[in-house]
Design a protein around this motif. Sequence first.
Motif, PDB file in Angstrom:
ATOM      1  N   GLU A   1     -13.155  -5.609  -5.466  1.00 57.20           N
ATOM      2  CA  GLU A   1     -12.406  -6.847  -5.654  1.00 57.20           C
ATOM      3  C   GLU A   1     -12.214  -7.180  -7.129  1.00 57.20           C
ATOM      4  O   GLU A   1     -11.132  -7.593  -7.546  1.00 57.20           O
ATOM      5  CB  GLU A   1     -13.111  -8.016  -4.951  1.00 57.20           C
ATOM      6  CG  GLU A   1     -13.030  -8.000  -3.443  1.00 57.20           C
ATOM      7  CD  GLU A   1     -14.027  -7.049  -2.811  1.00 57.20           C
ATOM      8  OE1 GLU A   1     -14.843  -6.477  -3.587  1.00 57.20           O
ATOM      9  OE2 GLU A   1     -13.996  -6.860  -1.594  1.00 57.20           O
TER      10      GLU A   1
ATOM     11  N   ARG B   1      -7.600 -14.222   4.208  1.00 55.01           N
ATOM     12  CA  ARG B   1      -6.236 -14.057   3.710  1.00 55.01           C
ATOM     13  C   ARG B   1      -5.257 -14.744   4.656  1.00 55.01           C
ATOM     14  O   ARG B   1      -5.338 -14.591   5.870  1.00 55.01           O
ATOM     15  CB  ARG B   1      -5.884 -12.578   3.584  1.00 55.01           C
ATOM     16  CG  ARG B   1      -6.769 -11.828   2.605  1.00 55.01           C
ATOM     17  CD  ARG B   1      -6.481 -10.346   2.624  1.00 55.01           C
ATOM     18  NE  ARG B   1      -7.400  -9.619   1.753  1.00 55.01           N
ATOM     19  CZ  ARG B   1      -7.462  -8.298   1.684  1.00 55.01           C
ATOM     20  NH1 ARG B   1      -6.667  -7.562   2.442  1.00 55.01           N
ATOM     21  NH2 ARG B   1      -8.311  -7.722   0.867  1.00 55.01           N
TER      22      ARG B   1
ATOM     23  N   LYS C   1      -1.312 -11.029   5.797  1.00 59.50           N
ATOM     24  CA  LYS C   1      -1.907  -9.713   5.976  1.00 59.50           C
ATOM     25  C   LYS C   1      -0.837  -8.644   5.809  1.00 59.50           C
ATOM     26  O   LYS C   1       0.328  -8.853   6.145  1.00 59.50           O
ATOM     27  CB  LYS C   1      -2.562  -9.604   7.355  1.00 59.50           C
ATOM     28  CG  LYS C   1      -3.769 -10.516   7.526  1.00 59.50           C
ATOM     29  CD  LYS C   1      -4.448 -10.264   8.850  1.00 59.50           C
ATOM     30  CE  LYS C   1      -5.679 -11.163   9.015  1.00 59.50           C
ATOM     31  NZ  LYS C   1      -6.713 -10.831   8.026  1.00 59.50           N
TER      32      LYS C   1
ATOM     33  N   ASP D   1       0.015  -9.462  -3.330  1.00 60.48           N
ATOM     34  CA  ASP D   1       0.098  -8.302  -2.437  1.00 60.48           C
ATOM     35  C   ASP D   1      -0.405  -7.044  -3.127  1.00 60.48           C
ATOM     36  O   ASP D   1      -1.042  -6.189  -2.499  1.00 60.48           O
ATOM     37  CB  ASP D   1       1.535  -8.101  -1.960  1.00 60.48           C
ATOM     38  CG  ASP D   1       2.014  -9.220  -1.051  1.00 60.48           C
ATOM     39  OD1 ASP D   1       1.150  -9.949  -0.519  1.00 60.48           O
ATOM     40  OD2 ASP D   1       3.239  -9.381  -0.896  1.00 60.48           O
TER      41      ASP D   1
ATOM     42  N   THR E   1      -2.705  -6.968  -5.417  1.00 62.95           N
ATOM     43  CA  THR E   1      -4.167  -7.080  -5.436  1.00 62.95           C
ATOM     44  C   THR E   1      -4.767  -6.681  -4.098  1.00 62.95           C
ATOM     45  O   THR E   1      -5.759  -5.940  -4.030  1.00 62.95           O
ATOM     46  CB  THR E   1      -4.570  -8.517  -5.784  1.00 62.95           C
ATOM     47  OG1 THR E   1      -3.982  -8.894  -7.025  1.00 62.95           O
ATOM     48  CG2 THR E   1      -6.077  -8.643  -5.890  1.00 62.95           C
ATOM     49  N   TYR E   2      -4.173  -7.171  -2.997  1.00 63.30           N
ATOM     50  CA  TYR E   2      -4.664  -6.822  -1.660  1.00 63.30           C
ATOM     51  C   TYR E   2      -4.579  -5.317  -1.414  1.00 63.30           C
ATOM     52  O   TYR E   2      -5.500  -4.717  -0.828  1.00 63.30           O
ATOM     53  CB  TYR E   2      -3.858  -7.562  -0.591  1.00 63.30           C
ATOM     54  CG  TYR E   2      -4.096  -9.048  -0.555  1.00 63.30           C
ATOM     55  CD1 TYR E   2      -5.228  -9.606  -1.137  1.00 63.30           C
ATOM     56  CD2 TYR E   2      -3.196  -9.901   0.076  1.00 63.30           C
ATOM     57  CE1 TYR E   2      -5.457 -10.971  -1.117  1.00 63.30           C
ATOM     58  CE2 TYR E   2      -3.413 -11.268   0.111  1.00 63.30           C
ATOM     59  CZ  TYR E   2      -4.540 -11.804  -0.486  1.00 63.30           C
ATOM     60  OH  TYR E   2      -4.754 -13.163  -0.448  1.00 63.30           O
TER      61      TYR E   2
ATOM     62  N   GLN F   1      -7.308  -3.539  -3.353  1.00 59.40           N
ATOM     63  CA  GLN F   1      -8.589  -3.761  -2.691  1.00 59.40           C
ATOM     64  C   GLN F   1      -8.726  -2.878  -1.467  1.00 59.40           C
ATOM     65  O   GLN F   1      -9.810  -2.345  -1.195  1.00 59.40           O
ATOM     66  CB  GLN F   1      -8.716  -5.234  -2.307  1.00 59.40           C
ATOM     67  CG  GLN F   1      -8.927  -6.171  -3.471  1.00 59.40           C
ATOM     68  CD  GLN F   1      -9.035  -7.618  -3.025  1.00 59.40           C
ATOM     69  OE1 GLN F   1      -8.985  -7.929  -1.831  1.00 59.40           O
ATOM     70  NE2 GLN F   1      -9.188  -8.528  -3.969  1.00 59.40           N
ATOM     71  N   TRP F   2      -7.636  -2.698  -0.732  1.00 59.01           N
ATOM     72  CA  TRP F   2      -7.669  -1.858   0.459  1.00 59.01           C
ATOM     73  C   TRP F   2      -7.974  -0.411   0.092  1.00 59.01           C
ATOM     74  O   TRP F   2      -8.739   0.275   0.784  1.00 59.01           O
ATOM     75  CB  TRP F   2      -6.332  -1.958   1.191  1.00 59.01           C
ATOM     76  CG  TRP F   2      -6.309  -1.244   2.509  1.00 59.01           C
ATOM     77  CD1 TRP F   2      -6.745  -1.703   3.712  1.00 59.01           C
ATOM     78  CD2 TRP F   2      -5.817   0.085   2.752  1.00 59.01           C
ATOM     79  NE1 TRP F   2      -6.556  -0.758   4.689  1.00 59.01           N
ATOM     80  CE2 TRP F   2      -5.989   0.349   4.127  1.00 59.01           C
ATOM     81  CE3 TRP F   2      -5.245   1.062   1.938  1.00 59.01           C
ATOM     82  CZ2 TRP F   2      -5.606   1.550   4.702  1.00 59.01           C
ATOM     83  CZ3 TRP F   2      -4.869   2.272   2.511  1.00 59.01           C
ATOM     84  CH2 TRP F   2      -5.041   2.500   3.881  1.00 59.01           C
TER      85      TRP F   2
ATOM     86  N   ARG G   1       0.827  -1.206   0.000  1.00 62.27           N
ATOM     87  CA  ARG G   1       0.000   0.000   0.000  1.00 62.27           C
ATOM     88  C   ARG G   1       0.863   1.259   0.000  1.00 62.27           C
ATOM     89  O   ARG G   1       0.558   2.238  -0.694  1.00 62.27           O
ATOM     90  CB  ARG G   1      -0.928  -0.006   1.211  1.00 62.27           C
ATOM     91  CG  ARG G   1      -1.928  -1.147   1.214  1.00 62.27           C
ATOM     92  CD  ARG G   1      -2.636  -1.269   2.541  1.00 62.27           C
ATOM     93  NE  ARG G   1      -1.708  -1.638   3.617  1.00 62.27           N
ATOM     94  CZ  ARG G   1      -2.083  -1.865   4.868  1.00 62.27           C
ATOM     95  NH1 ARG G   1      -3.353  -1.743   5.204  1.00 62.27           N
ATOM     96  NH2 ARG G   1      -1.181  -2.194   5.785  1.00 62.27           N
TER      97      ARG G   1
END
Length: 286
Positions: free
Chosen positions: A162, A243, A246, A142, A144-145, A148-149, A22
């Motif tokens: 998503e 998941r 994290k 990672d 993708t996560y 999404q966040w 992120r």
Amino acid sequence: MKNFALGKYLPYNTWVHRLDARVKILAVILLVVAIFLPMPTWSMTLATQSALLLFSIVILACTKTRVSSVLTSLKSLWIMVLFLLIIYVLVPKPENTLGVAWSVNGWTVYWDSFAETARIVARLVMMIMLSMALTTSTKPLDLTYALQWYFTPLKIVRFPAEEIAMIISIALRFIPTLLEDALRVMRAQSSRGVDFAHGSLWRRIAGLTSLIIPLFVSSFIRSEELANAMECRCYDPREKRTRYRKLHFGVADAFVFLVTAGIMAGAIVLCVMHIDFFAMMGIHAL
């Protein structure tokens, strides 16, 4: 094509690889904003663009991605550089502060045309370098996560966070795969007598047709295989997913965020306050 690194994850254990995905996405966005901020004078443009280019090279080197491979993959930019230069020479800006390069029979060419071309190319190169640093140091999952966040607040308006994050991740993942397919098709067609580098323009276009059509067919086959694999694994983007790993925000992530935010803030200050470092150092400002 084989030297093109965008979208290809390199499994090294560097400090850039260990950063939160992120933070890396946000840092790249802040740096790109700083790169594209317009400066009031050419001297400030030269100073800020040089500093940002050096910073981008350092970041890329920290991911253990060779800068030479980036330059090799960007060698086709000369066509765009020539096109931009012709446009700026034929249609110069109303204000030309760098003076006249030469004048022939009443037709004047200004140094600003060359400077504008160099500035656009430098911005494009830095943007590609930062994107490479992001994709080579971040695992696709990672990434993708992290997307999404960032898209989570948009769920209030029924935004498919998503699905969009998965689409972007798959697109980045398949960039090196498509390039490898293109290289394989080019070798196969070259062994059959197709010449992609020589001949007239129309002959080259015909050669590209023999490359594009098999590449499209291969892409559709890969997309169908991927869709079948996801269906076999009962993938449903609307279901709540758990998941195993994290994302964690640490001290190094906070430091990187503060540094990149400071760079962007400094660029904004230079853009607004019209500070000329060359004049402050006693050098004649451009």
